[in-house]
Scaffold this motif. Structure first.
Motif, PDB file in Angstrom:
ATOM      1  N   ARG A 177       0.830  -1.198   0.000  1.00 39.47           N
ATOM      2  CA  ARG A 177       0.000   0.000   0.000  1.00 39.47           C
ATOM      3  C   ARG A 177       0.872   1.259   0.000  1.00 39.47           C
ATOM      4  O   ARG A 177       0.554   2.251  -0.662  1.00 39.47           O
ATOM      5  N   VAL A 178       1.976   1.210   0.742  1.00 39.81           N
ATOM      6  CA  VAL A 178       2.903   2.352   0.773  1.00 39.81           C
ATOM      7  C   VAL A 178       3.505   2.565  -0.605  1.00 39.81           C
ATOM      8  O   VAL A 178       3.574   3.699  -1.115  1.00 39.81           O
ATOM      9  N   PHE A 179       3.950   1.487  -1.244  1.00 40.30           N
ATOM     10  CA  PHE A 179       4.541   1.604  -2.576  1.00 40.30           C
ATOM     11  C   PHE A 179       3.542   2.173  -3.578  1.00 40.30           C
ATOM     12  O   PHE A 179       3.895   3.008  -4.417  1.00 40.30           O
ATOM     13  N   LEU A 180       2.294   1.716  -3.495  1.00 44.60           N
ATOM     14  CA  LEU A 180       1.278   2.224  -4.421  1.00 44.60           C
ATOM     15  C   LEU A 180       1.058   3.723  -4.217  1.00 44.60           C
ATOM     16  O   LEU A 180       0.917   4.475  -5.189  1.00 44.60           O
ATOM     17  N   GLY A 181       1.037   4.162  -2.964  1.00 45.63           N
ATOM     18  CA  GLY A 181       0.887   5.585  -2.694  1.00 45.63           C
ATOM     19  C   GLY A 181       2.067   6.389  -3.207  1.00 45.63           C
ATOM     20  O   GLY A 181       1.901   7.474  -3.787  1.00 45.63           O
ATOM     21  N   GLN A 182       3.258   5.856  -3.019  1.00 51.07           N
ATOM     22  CA  GLN A 182       4.453   6.546  -3.508  1.00 51.07           C
ATOM     23  C   GLN A 182       4.461   6.598  -5.029  1.00 51.07           C
ATOM     24  O   GLN A 182       4.879   7.605  -5.615  1.00 51.07           O
ATOM     25  N   TRP A 183       4.018   5.505  -5.646  1.00 50.73           N
ATOM     26  CA  TRP A 183       3.973   5.503  -7.109  1.00 50.73           C
ATOM     27  C   TRP A 183       3.004   6.565  -7.617  1.00 50.73           C
ATOM     28  O   TRP A 183       3.308   7.297  -8.564  1.00 50.73           O
ATOM     29  N   GLN A 184       1.827   6.648  -7.002  1.00 47.81           N
ATOM     30  CA  GLN A 184       0.846   7.651  -7.405  1.00 47.81           C
ATOM     31  C   GLN A 184       1.434   9.056  -7.321  1.00 47.81           C
ATOM     32  O   GLN A 184       1.262   9.870  -8.244  1.00 47.81           O
ATOM     33  N   SER A 185       2.123   9.336  -6.230  1.00 47.74           N
ATOM     34  CA  SER A 185       2.699  10.678  -6.043  1.00 47.74           C
ATOM     35  C   SER A 185       3.732  10.987  -7.119  1.00 47.74           C
ATOM     36  O   SER A 185       3.734  12.078  -7.717  1.00 47.74           O
ATOM     37  N   ALA A 186       4.620  10.018  -7.382  1.00 48.99           N
ATOM     38  CA  ALA A 186       5.645  10.229  -8.407  1.00 48.99           C
ATOM     39  C   ALA A 186       5.020  10.384  -9.785  1.00 48.99           C
ATOM     40  O   ALA A 186       5.444  11.231 -10.589  1.00 48.99           O
ATOM     41  N   HIS A 187       4.003   9.590 -10.062  1.00 49.30           N
ATOM     42  CA  HIS A 187       3.338   9.646 -11.367  1.00 49.30           C
ATOM     43  C   HIS A 187       2.639  10.983 -11.570  1.00 49.30           C
ATOM     44  O   HIS A 187       2.721  11.579 -12.650  1.00 49.30           O
ATOM     45  N   ARG A 188       1.978  11.464 -10.531  1.00 47.56           N
ATOM     46  CA  ARG A 188       1.240  12.724 -10.642  1.00 47.56           C
ATOM     47  C   ARG A 188       2.154  13.914 -10.861  1.00 47.56           C
ATOM     48  O   ARG A 188       1.786  14.869 -11.551  1.00 47.56           O
ATOM     49  N   ARG A 189       3.326  13.861 -10.281  1.00 47.83           N
ATOM     50  CA  ARG A 189       4.251  14.995 -10.480  1.00 47.83           C
ATOM     51  C   ARG A 189       5.130  14.815 -11.723  1.00 47.83           C
ATOM     52  O   ARG A 189       6.007  15.635 -11.990  1.00 47.83           O
ATOM     53  N   GLY A 190       4.889  13.728 -12.462  1.00 41.70           N
ATOM     54  CA  GLY A 190       5.594  13.513 -13.721  1.00 41.70           C
ATOM     55  C   GLY A 190       6.994  12.979 -13.579  1.00 41.70           C
ATOM     56  O   GLY A 190       7.771  13.000 -14.547  1.00 41.70           O
ATOM     57  N   ASP A 191       7.335  12.458 -12.419  1.00 45.53           N
ATOM     58  CA  ASP A 191       8.671  11.897 -12.190  1.00 45.53           C
ATOM     59  C   ASP A 191       8.640  10.408 -12.520  1.00 45.53           C
ATOM     60  O   ASP A 191       8.578   9.560 -11.635  1.00 45.53           O
ATOM     61  N   GLU A 192       8.693  10.087 -13.806  1.00 49.01           N
ATOM     62  CA  GLU A 192       8.538   8.700 -14.224  1.00 49.01           C
ATOM     63  C   GLU A 192       9.739   7.839 -13.842  1.00 49.01           C
ATOM     64  O   GLU A 192       9.599   6.632 -13.633  1.00 49.01           O
ATOM     65  N   ALA A 193      10.906   8.435 -13.728  1.00 44.24           N
ATOM     66  CA  ALA A 193      12.072   7.667 -13.292  1.00 44.24           C
ATOM     67  C   ALA A 193      11.860   7.167 -11.864  1.00 44.24           C
ATOM     68  O   ALA A 193      12.129   6.005 -11.543  1.00 44.24           O
ATOM     69  N   ALA A 194      11.369   8.058 -10.988  1.00 44.80           N
ATOM     70  CA  ALA A 194      11.087   7.652  -9.607  1.00 44.80           C
ATOM     71  C   ALA A 194       9.955   6.630  -9.578  1.00 44.80           C
ATOM     72  O   ALA A 194      10.007   5.656  -8.811  1.00 44.80           O
ATOM     73  N   ALA A 195       8.941   6.829 -10.421  1.00 50.15           N
ATOM     74  CA  ALA A 195       7.818   5.889 -10.466  1.00 50.15           C
ATOM     75  C   ALA A 195       8.293   4.503 -10.877  1.00 50.15           C
ATOM     76  O   ALA A 195       7.870   3.491 -10.304  1.00 50.15           O
ATOM     77  N   ASP A 196       9.180   4.460 -11.856  1.00 52.07           N
ATOM     78  CA  ASP A 196       9.705   3.164 -12.311  1.00 52.07           C
ATOM     79  C   ASP A 196      10.518   2.483 -11.214  1.00 52.07           C
ATOM     80  O   ASP A 196      10.449   1.258 -11.057  1.00 52.07           O
ATOM     81  N   ARG A 197      11.298   3.261 -10.459  1.00 51.76           N
ATOM     82  CA  ARG A 197      12.076   2.677  -9.361  1.00 51.76           C
ATOM     83  C   ARG A 197      11.162   2.090  -8.297  1.00 51.76           C
ATOM     84  O   ARG A 197      11.450   1.034  -7.722  1.00 51.76           O
ATOM     85  N   ILE A 198      10.061   2.765  -8.035  1.00 51.26           N
ATOM     86  CA  ILE A 198       9.109   2.282  -7.035  1.00 51.26           C
ATOM     87  C   ILE A 198       8.481   0.964  -7.477  1.00 51.26           C
ATOM     88  O   ILE A 198       8.333   0.030  -6.681  1.00 51.26           O
TER      89      ILE A 198
END
Length: 266
Positions: A177-198
């Motif tokens: 659940r934490v990872f999903l929340g972090q992914w959402q945040s990274a995706h919304r701010r357009g940080d796809e590199a961070a989203a991919d790492r998550i």
């Protein structure tokens, strides 16, 4: 337990398996020959075993996790159909799985239940079929229930509800659940590199079956019941951009989950 894809062996290793498999087939005492070659032959131990381990490690979830429990590191080559049961499969690549010591030596050992009607295996091989069609994970409590005889026997033989796994799955659910929340945040701010790492980190955690079960159950017809009290998760798990990002071959929804009393057994 999650669905895994079997990949080809290096050509030389495949040739070794064919050669030693032929030796077993030609032997008068196939079981003794298979056991001796597998355990004591120098070439098998120094050239075949290491490459099998490397290839199985590449197939396994996370960092070489056991293909049965998904928690411990896989440290042994398990014969899905044991050598004592069928020595002809001792050198069959399709019969090799990566297992931890607990699952391999303490739980499964030489157990291999079969259907009394047709002789088919009653254990799940995650490289051949989707385990989540036979097992239902209660996400909030970390326990598996069987959806079929295969699921029932697999829970029993592999010890899938041993306390350490149940506790680990409840913690894995929180982490997911934490990872999903972090992914959402990274995706919304357009940080796809961070989203991919998550995404990478999420799938490489022990007990990846929890994350797979979350995505699986979210598109189930009974999803509203399965996530009762946690409805905030459903929009995340069903969102197509989330499912595309997490990118595994997520199983399609099945018919509604039956209770233990009315679950059909094959």
């Amino acid at each position: 337990m999650i669905r895994l894809v079997r990949i080809p062996l290096p050509r030389r290793t495949a040739e070794y398996l064919k050669t030693y498999g032929a030796k077993v087939e030609a032997a008068d005492d196939r079981r003794t020959t298979a056991e001796k070659l597998w355990r004591h032959n120098r070439t098998v131990r120094t050239k075949v075993h290491p490459e099998l381990m490397r290839t199985l490690g590449r197939m396994a979830a996370g960092h070489e996790r056991c293909m049965y429990c998904g928690d411990n590191q896989g440290c042994a080559i398990d014969h899905f159909e044991p050598v004592v049961v069928n020595p002809l499969r001792a050198f069959d690549w399709a019969n090799h799985l990566l297992a931890c010591t607990v699952c391999n030596s303490h739980c499964k050992r030489d157990a291999f239940p079969r259907d009394e009607r047709d002789g088919s295996p009653l254990l799940l091989d995650p490289t051949r079929e989707e385990p989540l069609r036979h097992l239902h994970l209660a996400l909030s409590v970390g326990t598996y229930t069987a959806l079929s005889v295969k699921g029932e026997k697999s829970i029993e033989v592999f010890g899938l509800n041993r306390p350490v796994l149940v506790k680990g799955r409840t913690e894995a659910y929180t982490r997911a659940r934490v990872f999903l929340g972090q992914w959402q945040s990274a995706h919304r701010r357009g940080d796809e590199a961070a989203a991919d790492r998550i995404v990478h980190l999420a799938w490489n955690q022990p007990l990846a079956d929890v994350l797979a079960s979350m995505f699986h159950q979210a598109v189930h017809p009974a999803a509203a019941v399965l996530f009762a009290g946690e409805e905030d998760l459903l929009p995340v798990l069903t969102d197509q951009s989330t499912r595309a990002a997490f990118g595994r071959d997520l199983p399609a929804a099945d018919p509604p989950i039956a209770t233990e009393a009315d679950t059909p057994m094959p």
